[in-house]
Design an enzyme around this catalytic site. Sequence first.
Site: not given
Ligand code: MET
Ligand code: ZN
Length: 787
Positions: A453, A455, A538, A589, A627, A633, A693, A721
């Site tokens: 995805i 990171s 936070c 955000w 993304d 939200e 997800e 997670h």
């Molecule tokens: C909350 S989605 C996160 C997508 C982002 N490209 C990552 O891989 O961290």
């Molecule tokens: Zn995600």
Amino acid sequence: MTTPFPTATILGYPRIGAHRETKKALEAFWKGSANREDLDSALAQVQKANLTRLQELGLKEDYAIPASFSHYDQVLDAVRLFTAVPSRFASSLGAEGLLSLEGYFDLARGTAEQPALELTKWFDTNYHYLVPELSETTEFRLNTAGLFAQLDIADEAGVKLRPQVVGPLTFLLLAKAADDAAEGFTPISRLADLLEEYESLLAALAERGFAWLQLDEPALVTDAALAASGLDEAGLAELVASTYRRLSAVEKRPALLVTSPYGDLGANLPALAESGIEALHVDAVSAHYGSRLAEIFDGAHESRPALVLGAVNGRNIWRADLAAALKALDGAGQVAAIATSTSLQHVPHTLTGEDHLHEGLRNWLAFADEKVAEVLTLAETLRNGAASISAEVEAATVALAERERARGVHVPEIRDRVAAATAQDAAFERASAQVRQAAQKSLNLPELPTTTIGSFPQTPEIRKQRAAYRAGAISQAEFEEFLRAEIASVIRLQEEIGLDVLVHGEAERNDMVQYFAENFDGFDTTVNGWVQSYGSRCTRPSILWGDVKRSGEGLAGEAFTVPWISYAASLTEKHVKGMLTGPVTILAWSFVRDDIPRADTAYQVALALADEIADLEAAGIRIIQVDEPALRELLPLRAADQAAYLDWSVGSFRLATSQVADSTQIHTHLCYSEFNEIFASIDGLNADVTSIEAARSRLELLADLPSSFDRDLGPGVWDIHSPRVPSVDEISELIAAAREGVRQGHLWINPDCGLKTRGYAETRASLENLVAATELARSAQTTGVGV
Ligand code: MET
Ligand SMILES: [Zn+2]
């Protein structure tokens, strides 16, 4: 019930501590490096400091300050207060069958045997609450220990705190059926039982001499309450009226303030007004009540509750337009008190210390403490008339005028560009999916392409180097050298594992939104502007205050992701995805300006992203991911407002992504979402590939996939997670399920979300298993087995 309601109040105050003391104390306790006594004393100190500050700011009347401190979450507080504990947590109950603070943390954080209560979004905010689980056998029992401990701390400080509890309707409407509940059980069916405990609570508070109680009923401003209650508007209003008539009928009780933050009460407004409660708060910022308030609160009705007008925005960070607030006050009928529109838990503590903010920006802002001052100013007019605050009104008006004129707030070239782009349908359109799929054959991807995805693990070393760079201990060149080495090792790892579409790993990004804020004009970041997301977690949202473009020369500004992506691409023969955060998520955000429509801001961000996408394409990048985890939200709480939101949110994504060649593949990624609603959005975004997800729900969402869906989909097959490494068998099972649901030739294999919170050991092992399971699935496919 003779104590009058205070003329100035707030619905709640940040509880994380001015320097995140609550977070630190809780985490030390959970880690075992602090004991219960340390925790209690640290948190008592936070509470006392808050009380002292609020009193110094001027909230001095009795009951002006609500008991809004929480050890984790206000809904979980109510779970403890009424012992609404699901049977799966029976062993967390103490000897008397009540929940101790330790047991409360079990529900919040899970135990070795039981996962935590579900965490979900609190209305349309970025705060998350814990979802109560009820069944027909849940035994409610009043347990005032937690609430009274908070009231005791205030007593010691000499402050008459206003007890505050989630209201019975909101509590039940937000709850869900426990796993062991009977088929068809709805939490609201337990209303009569729960009200008995509220009645006991009223008695217990009266016994202790409390003259007021605040009951928060934000669920009454949502259409979701209709679905959760199974009632129509009139039916729900009747339930509201009967609920509060019943509580008002309790003989010895404090006076009742019912609050309704985040929206419009609709038919519940007259219902509450006639129910016998003593004070009613309305959110005059997010709702437009017009003459409806004056009709009810015109002073002629003796039996009406006192009107507590939520006139100061509790959830944004902008200085109030006091002149406009005075007008609203004028049209509202007889106002008894001024309040914030919502709890201040959604904004940082104070502007004090934010001295580095750009030019005039600081003077346009109001965080929690500054908002308290605004409430007090407006309340002053209730006693002494509007003229008594003319100096403050003038100062606010001047600040607003300065804001409007300030450099960067209104950039004609950016406005013109957005107007020109959004005027053409072509700016939102691409060739048909079929034409694109044909053009993208040249990407030469295998069947069941594997990818991640974006990171890769944010290691302690990466954080250390970033901190050193920020502190000036290493130079920019040194930091960039470090990041290049990091990227090279992430590419090498992915090649070793055998993934098909690679990523650069996002090591240069502190956060997926702030990184963009730092590279766009129109944003600023705070040093200490933390707000609670949930529990001890936070976030520090950036402030979007001006017109947006990429920083650097000219209207298009300069590329900032391209150097990293190109470097990564130069190290491999495989495709490397360009990685961007979408416009809706950037808005959701951040703290977003309130002086122009959100849609306009979203389109500006979209065009800045379109510039980056064009540069990525020009650099030879053929797969670009945008993304949008926060797509859902900001969805409005009332159905009637949702179409307009979807129009600009989906529209801004399309504006960002539609100008690429047919052969460029656009990906998007969605997480934390309501699955049943998501496919219409995926379709609307018009991306070629969507990762989503799904692993935790074992790909249940695919059951809702329309058979007409002909885009590529990557339902997550590894729940990132948890640190658990999924076995090849487990992943194979999920892949098999995915192949049932997704058309042949359209399935991608990927984890649920980014890997930044994971460690390298589990990342490598899990991705190896993911690739192995994919290879098994491919060979089964070519031999025709199991298809
Ligand atoms: C909350 S989605 C996160 C997508 C982002 N490209 C990552 O891989 O961290
Ligand atoms: Zn995600």
